[in-house]
Write a protein that holds these residues in place. Structure first.
Motif, PDB file in Angstrom:
ATOM      1  N   LYS A 154      -8.844  -0.069   5.596  1.00  0.00           N
ATOM      2  CA  LYS A 154      -9.636  -1.062   6.324  1.00  0.00           C
ATOM      3  C   LYS A 154     -10.364  -0.464   7.523  1.00  0.00           C
ATOM      4  O   LYS A 154     -11.282  -1.084   8.070  1.00  0.00           O
ATOM      5  CB  LYS A 154      -8.729  -2.205   6.781  1.00  0.00           C
ATOM      6  CG  LYS A 154      -8.148  -3.016   5.632  1.00  0.00           C
ATOM      7  CD  LYS A 154      -7.228  -4.104   6.148  1.00  0.00           C
ATOM      8  CE  LYS A 154      -6.601  -4.891   4.985  1.00  0.00           C
ATOM      9  NZ  LYS A 154      -5.632  -5.905   5.473  1.00  0.00           N
TER      10      LYS A 154
ATOM     11  N   PHE B 171       0.823  -1.213   0.000  1.00  0.00           N
ATOM     12  CA  PHE B 171       0.000   0.000   0.000  1.00  0.00           C
ATOM     13  C   PHE B 171       0.858   1.265   0.000  1.00  0.00           C
ATOM     14  O   PHE B 171       0.413   2.306  -0.489  1.00  0.00           O
ATOM     15  CB  PHE B 171      -0.967   0.002   1.187  1.00  0.00           C
ATOM     16  CG  PHE B 171      -2.048   1.044   1.043  1.00  0.00           C
ATOM     17  CD1 PHE B 171      -3.033   0.924   0.081  1.00  0.00           C
ATOM     18  CD2 PHE B 171      -2.067   2.169   1.861  1.00  0.00           C
ATOM     19  CE1 PHE B 171      -4.022   1.891  -0.071  1.00  0.00           C
ATOM     20  CE2 PHE B 171      -3.045   3.138   1.721  1.00  0.00           C
ATOM     21  CZ  PHE B 171      -4.025   2.993   0.745  1.00  0.00           C
TER      22      PHE B 171
ATOM     23  N   ASP C 272      -5.737   4.344   6.539  1.00  0.00           N
ATOM     24  CA  ASP C 272      -5.862   2.888   6.601  1.00  0.00           C
ATOM     25  C   ASP C 272      -7.230   2.537   6.020  1.00  0.00           C
ATOM     26  O   ASP C 272      -8.251   2.680   6.702  1.00  0.00           O
ATOM     27  CB  ASP C 272      -5.750   2.394   8.038  1.00  0.00           C
ATOM     28  CG  ASP C 272      -5.987   0.884   8.155  1.00  0.00           C
ATOM     29  OD1 ASP C 272      -6.095   0.215   7.109  1.00  0.00           O
ATOM     30  OD2 ASP C 272      -6.075   0.379   9.293  1.00  0.00           O
TER      31      ASP C 272
ATOM     32  N   THR D 269     -10.853   6.112  -0.899  1.00  0.00           N
ATOM     33  CA  THR D 269     -10.430   4.720  -0.846  1.00  0.00           C
ATOM     34  C   THR D 269     -11.378   3.907  -1.714  1.00  0.00           C
ATOM     35  O   THR D 269     -12.524   4.305  -1.954  1.00  0.00           O
ATOM     36  CB  THR D 269     -10.453   4.175   0.585  1.00  0.00           C
ATOM     37  OG1 THR D 269     -11.806   4.188   1.084  1.00  0.00           O
ATOM     38  CG2 THR D 269      -9.572   5.014   1.505  1.00  0.00           C
TER      39      THR D 269
ATOM     40  N   THR E  95     -16.520  -2.842   4.589  1.00  0.00           N
ATOM     41  CA  THR E  95     -15.696  -1.668   4.324  1.00  0.00           C
ATOM     42  C   THR E  95     -16.429  -0.722   3.385  1.00  0.00           C
ATOM     43  O   THR E  95     -17.344  -1.116   2.651  1.00  0.00           O
ATOM     44  CB  THR E  95     -14.329  -2.057   3.726  1.00  0.00           C
ATOM     45  OG1 THR E  95     -14.535  -2.788   2.513  1.00  0.00           O
ATOM     46  CG2 THR E  95     -13.522  -2.881   4.707  1.00  0.00           C
TER      47      THR E  95
ATOM     48  N   GLY F 206     -11.314  -1.432  -0.968  1.00  0.00           N
ATOM     49  CA  GLY F 206     -10.449  -2.609  -1.017  1.00  0.00           C
ATOM     50  C   GLY F 206      -9.022  -2.175  -0.759  1.00  0.00           C
ATOM     51  O   GLY F 206      -8.733  -1.523   0.233  1.00  0.00           O
ATOM     52  N   SER F 207      -8.125  -2.478  -1.708  1.00  0.00           N
ATOM     53  CA  SER F 207      -6.705  -2.201  -1.493  1.00  0.00           C
ATOM     54  C   SER F 207      -6.190  -1.027  -2.314  1.00  0.00           C
ATOM     55  O   SER F 207      -4.997  -0.743  -2.284  1.00  0.00           O
ATOM     56  CB  SER F 207      -5.881  -3.452  -1.834  1.00  0.00           C
ATOM     57  OG  SER F 207      -6.151  -3.875  -3.163  1.00  0.00           O
TER      58      SER F 207
END
Length: 321
Positions: free
Chosen positions: A270, A149, A268, A174, A254, A177-178
């Motif tokens: 998450k 990340f 972050d 965001t 999320t 997800g990633s």
């Protein structure tokens, strides 16, 4: 023995009454949030989710038995919709078909969609005034499987640097997800193919600046698994990604959450869930509230695309190929 359904309840959403059946069905097993919790989440970020979806054709990702069960990709508005629900007809030339998709203009439309087990909202990047002319350019920073990340953060800063040089304002969020998405409002002057072409030219410029971090390689199998793919294909016709404030269909619930550029280095993804985002929204409001204030022209990016093609860059095939 089948578990008994909880009795339906009615919620007042603006001037509408939305009936929520089986409100106690658990949708998110990580913490046990229910269908009613999901409805209440969307009501808590009402201004934000309506702004993100307003007047856009919207695909619904439905999970009739919660996110641990099967997912239904719903293009057409489900049967039994009340007369106040709104739709917009879109065409799918490849199949010579049309669909009347959800078209949100008020919060009750979102609540009813959740009643119909919608968890994720995936809008088009065009609006019903002209569904063939996008007004939203989407920069999707999509990390490959071995991409850390921190690399996403690095590339996000380069994206902002290039946008600043172009005099364009990007609104990050965001992905839920990633990855990270950055949205830019554009004048609805061009079709999907030109917007995708402009997005590819931008992606190539980012790749030039940080070639060790970024790839624009077309075929997934040919990409370095440690790099970040700047996915220009999210601007192709009928390609959609989760909107700002959309919940994602995972056990933790999320949320694709608007952030400031200053948060890039510490965020972050998450940590943004249906449990935490309501208080953040209450404190900060919609960080994308000004997104419609100014639209930009794509002409500079299309000039970059012309330059790249003159220098021998190949245009990737259409996404459906």
């Amino acid at each position: 023995m089948a578990k008994e359904k909880s009795p339906a309840i009615e919620l007042e959403v603006g001037e509408r009454t939305v009936r929520v059946s089986n409100p106690d069905r658990v949708y998110f097993p990580a913490r046990g949030e229910t269908k009613l919790d999901l409805v209440k989440y969307y009501l808590s970020v009402g201004d934000g989710i309506v702004r993100a979806l307003r007047e856009r054709p919207c695909m619904m990702h439905r999970f009739p038995s919660g996110v641990s069960g099967d997912k239904v990709h719903q293009k057409r508005l489900p049967n039994g919709a009340p007369p106040w629900m709104e739709t917009v007809q879109v065409k799918f030339p490849r199949y010579n078909r049309t669909a009347d998709e959800l078209c949100v203009t008020e919060l009750a439309h979102v609540a009813w969609a959740v009643q119909m087990s919608t968890v994720e909202f995936h809008p088009w990047n065009s609006r019903r005034a002209d569904t063939e002319k996008p007004d939203e350019w989407r920069i999707d920073l999509d990390p490959m499987p071995d991409c850390p990340f921190d690399r996403v953060r690095t590339v996000a800063h380069v994206v902002r640097e290039v946008l600043d040089e172009l005099g364009m304002t990007g609104y990050p969020k965001t992905s839920g997800g990633s990855g990270i998405h950055v949205y830019v409002r554009i004048e609805p002057e061009y079709g999907f193919s030109d917007v995708r072409r402009a997005a590819l030219a931008f992606a190539r410029e980012v790749e030039r600046r940080v070639p060790d971090d970024v790839t624009t390689t077309w075929w997934r199998k040919d990409r370095d698994p440690a790099k970040l793919f700047v996915d220009y294909n999210q601007n192709a016709r009928d390609h959609t990604i989760a909107s700002a404030y959309s919940v994602r269909g995972n056990p933790e619930g999320t949320v694709s959450t608007p952030i400031t550029w200053d948060e890039i280095d510490t965020v972050d993804p998450k940590a943004f869930t249906i449990e935490t985002v309501p208080s953040r929204f209450a404190e900060l409001g919609d960080l994308h509230a000004a997104i419609d204030d100014k639209a930009h022209r794509l002409a500079p990016l299309l000039e970059w695309a012309d330059r790249d093609e003159r220098e021998g860059a190949e245009e990737p095939p259409p996404p459906e190929d």
